[in-house]
Design an enzyme around this catalytic site. Structure first.
Site, PDB file in Angstrom:
ATOM      1  N   LYS A  70      -1.076  -6.180 -18.539  1.00 26.40           N
ATOM      2  CA  LYS A  70      -2.489  -6.340 -19.067  1.00 26.40           C
ATOM      3  C   LYS A  70      -2.930  -6.193 -20.406  1.00 26.40           C
ATOM      4  CE  LYS A  70      -3.970  -1.962 -17.458  1.00 26.40           C
ATOM      5  NZ  LYS A  70      -4.720  -1.100 -17.962  1.00 26.40           N
TER       6      LYS A  70
ATOM      7  N   ARG B   8       2.726   7.786 -11.234  1.00 28.74           N
ATOM      8  CA  ARG B   8       1.272   7.161 -12.005  1.00 28.74           C
ATOM      9  C   ARG B   8       0.557   6.060 -11.237  1.00 28.74           C
ATOM     10  NH1 ARG B   8       4.637   5.612 -17.076  1.00 28.74           N
ATOM     11  NH2 ARG B   8       2.716   4.139 -17.599  1.00 28.74           N
TER      12      ARG B   8
ATOM     13  N   ARG C  56      12.312  -0.942 -19.304  1.00 32.22           N
ATOM     14  CA  ARG C  56      11.923  -1.151 -20.675  1.00 32.22           C
ATOM     15  C   ARG C  56      12.812  -0.355 -21.726  1.00 32.22           C
ATOM     16  NH1 ARG C  56       5.421   0.156 -20.771  1.00 32.22           N
ATOM     17  NH2 ARG C  56       6.056   2.205 -20.188  1.00 32.22           N
TER      18      ARG C  56
ATOM     19  N   ARG D 166      13.594   3.731 -22.330  1.00 33.68           N
ATOM     20  CA  ARG D 166      12.657   4.925 -22.663  1.00 33.68           C
ATOM     21  C   ARG D 166      12.508   5.836 -21.761  1.00 33.68           C
ATOM     22  NH1 ARG D 166       6.962   2.185 -23.956  1.00 33.68           N
ATOM     23  NH2 ARG D 166       6.274   4.119 -22.842  1.00 33.68           N
TER      24      ARG D 166
ATOM     25  N   ARG E 129     -13.139   4.487 -15.282  1.00 37.25           N
ATOM     26  CA  ARG E 129     -12.162   4.824 -14.410  1.00 37.25           C
ATOM     27  C   ARG E 129     -12.711   5.336 -12.881  1.00 37.25           C
ATOM     28  NH1 ARG E 129      -7.344   5.589 -16.446  1.00 37.25           N
ATOM     29  NH2 ARG E 129      -7.140   6.046 -18.434  1.00 37.25           N
TER      30      ARG E 129
END
Ligand SMILES: [Zn+2]
Length: 220
Positions: free
Chosen positions: A13, A171, A127, A160, A88
């Protein structure tokens, strides 16, 4: 145009918001930046927010909402903005919507980038970054031209380290628990625009523009 951004980590996004902002003259407002700015300037709100952030807690709705609304009153917002990282919670969304409606600038839409947990994990575990020039790559959908080597500076690419699968799944869980009530909230108000984000960047961009076609001047 006043846009809310929803979507889990790995949905892409941020990239899409950047492209939308560049094309339509919008400002991207990250709530993390607003908070850090208040803390750096030592404002009353910043000092209060810092007490929570120092304890690793969320900044309470009342403080967060006041900081965001204050930012939205600044004169630099051009043709509109994209809010990233706020609201949120449903109480935050209600406070924001109420204040914007009262000011005569209601929200245009909430863009909801949808992606399965499996795809998010796949993207986030692949990543890579260049330790020398900090450029980001992704083995799944943005690989370097030569395996393991930075296109720009020739540096040796590294995975990463914060992106191990267990951390990512946690998460994602937190994100879903937090955001599902928000999706419902915006859907009930006719503001939610779902975008299937399980495709290449260019395809997702097209879907985003299509999902907003009634709001955009497509000739711009
Ligand atoms: Zn590099």
């Amino acid at each position: 145009m006043r846009i809310i951004l929803l979507g889990p980590p790995g949905a892409g996004k941020g990239t899409q918001a950047r492209r939308l902002a560049d094309r339509y003259g919008l400002v991207i407002i990250g709530t993390g930046d607003i908070f850090r700015d208040h803390v750096a300037r030592g404002t009353d709100l910043g000092r209060k927010a810092k007490e929570y952030m120092d304890r690793g807690e969320y900044v309470p709705d009342e403080i967060a909402v006041r900081m965001v609304l204050e930012r939205l009153e600044q004169p630099d917002l051009g043709d509109g903005y994209i809010l990233d990282g706020f609201p949120r919670t449903v109480p935050q969304a209600k406070a924001l919507e109420g204040a914007l409606a009262a000011a005569g600038h209601p929200l245009s839409c909430a863009l909801n980038f949808r992606i399965s947990d499996e795809m998010a994990v796949k993207r986030l575990t692949s990543r890579l970054t260049c330790p020398d020039c900090k450029r980001a790559y992704n083995l799944s959908f943005k690989p370097p031209r030569v395996e393991g080597v930075c296109d720009v500076c020739g540096g040796r690419l590294a995975l990463r380290s914060d992106d191990d699968e267990a951390t990512i799944r946690r998460r994602l869980e937190v994100y879903r628990a937090e955001t599902e009530p928000l999706e419902l909230y915006f859907w009930e108000r006719g503001l939610l625009r779902d975008i299937d984000a399980e495709a290449a960047e260019e395809v997702v961009y097209g879907r985003m523009i299509e999902a907003m076609s009634d709001l955009l001047d497509l000739d711009a």
